[in-house]
Design a protein around this motif. Structure first.
Motif, short mmCIF file in Angstrom:
data_model
loop_
_atom_site.label_atom_id
_atom_site.label_comp_id
_atom_site.label_asym_id
_atom_site.label_seq_id
_atom_site.Cartn_x
_atom_site.Cartn_y
_atom_site.Cartn_z
N SER A 100 24.52 28.10 93.72
CA SER A 100 24.00 28.18 92.33
C SER A 100 23.18 27.04 92.08
N SER A 101 22.49 26.84 91.05
CA SER A 101 21.89 25.52 90.81
C SER A 101 21.70 25.38 89.12
N LYS A 102 21.64 24.21 88.72
CA LYS A 102 21.45 23.84 87.58
C LYS A 102 20.11 23.01 87.28
N LEU A 103 19.22 23.74 86.52
CA LEU A 103 17.82 23.24 86.35
C LEU A 103 17.88 21.95 85.43
N LEU A 104 17.54 20.93 86.00
CA LEU A 104 17.24 19.97 84.99
C LEU A 104 15.91 19.51 84.52
N VAL A 105 15.01 19.83 85.69
CA VAL A 105 13.18 19.71 85.08
C VAL A 105 12.80 20.73 85.89
N PHE A 106 11.48 21.20 84.91
CA PHE A 106 10.72 22.18 85.39
C PHE A 106 9.74 21.86 84.37
N LYS A 107 8.41 21.35 85.36
CA LYS A 107 7.29 21.15 84.35
C LYS A 107 6.18 21.03 85.46
N GLN A 125 -5.56 17.44 91.16
CA GLN A 125 -4.62 18.74 91.27
C GLN A 125 -3.37 18.08 90.51
N GLN A 126 -2.80 19.41 90.31
CA GLN A 126 -1.36 19.40 89.69
C GLN A 126 -0.42 20.03 90.53
N VAL A 127 0.96 19.72 90.23
CA VAL A 127 1.97 20.19 90.97
C VAL A 127 3.24 20.53 89.94
N TYR A 128 4.07 21.43 90.28
CA TYR A 128 5.34 21.68 89.64
C TYR A 128 6.41 20.54 90.16
N GLU A 129 6.92 20.03 88.95
CA GLU A 129 8.11 19.26 89.60
C GLU A 129 9.40 19.86 89.26
N ILE A 130 10.13 20.17 90.25
CA ILE A 130 11.39 21.06 89.76
C ILE A 130 12.67 20.30 90.49
N LYS A 131 13.55 19.84 89.53
CA LYS A 131 14.94 18.86 89.78
C LYS A 131 15.97 20.00 89.62
N ARG A 132 16.73 20.16 90.62
CA ARG A 132 17.98 20.87 90.32
C ARG A 132 19.11 20.21 90.69
N LEU A 156 4.98 30.39 88.96
CA LEU A 156 6.41 30.14 89.06
C LEU A 156 6.76 29.89 87.78
N SER A 157 8.16 30.26 87.66
CA SER A 157 8.92 30.22 86.06
C SER A 157 10.19 29.54 86.40
N GLU A 158 10.90 29.36 85.43
CA GLU A 158 12.18 28.62 85.28
C GLU A 158 13.18 29.66 85.84
N ASP A 159 12.87 31.15 85.59
CA ASP A 159 13.87 31.94 85.73
C ASP A 159 13.59 32.05 87.58
N LEU A 160 12.57 32.10 87.98
CA LEU A 160 12.35 32.08 89.56
C LEU A 160 12.99 30.91 90.30
N VAL A 161 13.18 29.96 89.74
CA VAL A 161 13.47 28.50 90.41
C VAL A 161 15.03 28.51 90.37
N GLN A 162 15.76 29.38 89.66
CA GLN A 162 17.08 29.38 89.64
C GLN A 162 17.78 29.91 90.81
N GLY A 163 16.85 30.84 91.53
CA GLY A 163 17.23 31.33 92.71
C GLY A 163 16.73 30.76 93.85
N ASP A 167 12.91 32.60 99.45
CA ASP A 167 12.94 34.05 99.25
C ASP A 167 11.71 34.65 98.57
N TYR A 168 11.52 34.03 97.55
CA TYR A 168 10.24 34.32 96.45
C TYR A 168 8.99 34.17 97.23
N ILE A 169 8.52 32.95 97.88
CA ILE A 169 7.54 32.76 98.50
C ILE A 169 7.18 33.69 99.58
N GLU A 170 8.30 34.11 100.44
CA GLU A 170 8.20 35.03 101.53
C GLU A 170 8.09 36.53 101.29
#
Length: 241
Positions: A100-107, A125-132, A156-163, A167-170
């Protein structure tokens, strides 16, 4: 139990017996083992021999001491092979554990210079920063910060990065992940990481940085992770060439 005629040192036999008793769940993580006096009487050996065995097991991370209380069984470390490329969620599933994960940052952020170099992108360019915080069976194992090119995975969304991102990419985006380069080093947790990982300040951690590539050669992510050194270890088979 202990064979005093064996060529194996007695302290080593005690270590192997205690490991077996832990494996058989006679002693579970967090349990206090018998005192040196009780063990020396049980094995019919000197306390010095027992102390040598216990000290070796403490140094190896199988046991830990608490001053004035006793010696306890450590949490079992998760072994992560360095061969093969898997994500954290896949690793835990393979071990029968719940990830499981706790999302701290998604921006979305302007790409930092060091990340631009590793993702082979220019500074516009821009990137997603995802901290969990990553958990195994509800216990914190790692703090993971991921950078992904927004143009490569635009929805990409907050819901997707919870998993599982892999798996999502492939399976959803049908992108083929091929390989990664990975660096691991030992370091010390600062106060912020200590709080997130629920470990004492200045505890040892394993810092890992991974640069991952798709089959077409595009770099798609940079992951910087801090793993609890008391719960995680990396293993590798090596061959003499």
């Amino acid at each position: 139990m202990i064979n005093k005629q064996s060529p194996l040192p007695i302290y080593y036999q005690i270590i192997e017996d205690l490991k077996n008793r832990i494996e058989q769940q006679e002693f579970n993580p967090g349990d206090m083992i018998p005192s040196e006096r009780e063990l020396s009487e049980g094995y019919n050996v000197s306390r010095m021999t027992v102390r040598q065995a216990i000290t070796n097991m403490v140094n190896d991370g199988h046991l830990y001491r608490e001053r004035g209380k006793g010696t306890f069984v450590s949490e079992r470390k998760i072994e992560q092979p360095l061969q093969g490329m898997t994500g954290f969620t896949e690793d835990m599933k393979q071990r029968g554990m719940t990830a499981s994960s706790k999302l701290l940052v998604f921006k979305t952020i302007p790409i930092p210079q060091d990340i631009a170099t590793k993702l082979q992108l220019d500074m516009e360019q821009q990137v997603y920063e995802i901290k969990r915080i990553r958990y195994a069976d509800h216990k914190p194992m790692a703090v993971e910060t991921t950078y992904i090119h927004t143009a490569l995975i635009p929805d990409l969304s907050e819901d997707l990065v919870q998993g599982s991102l892999y798996d999502y990419i492939e399976n959803t985006l049908k992108l083929e992940i091929e390989k990664a380069s990975q660096m691991i080093e030992a370091t010390i947790a600062d106060q912020h990481l200590s709080n997130l990982l629920e470990i004492p300040p200045a505890s040892a951690i394993l810092h890992m940085e991974r640069h991952s590539f798709l089959k077409d050669g595009r770099a798609f992510e940079v992951v910087k992770s801090a793993y609890r050194a008391d719960r995680y270890k990396f293993i590798s088979d090596i061959y003499r060439t």
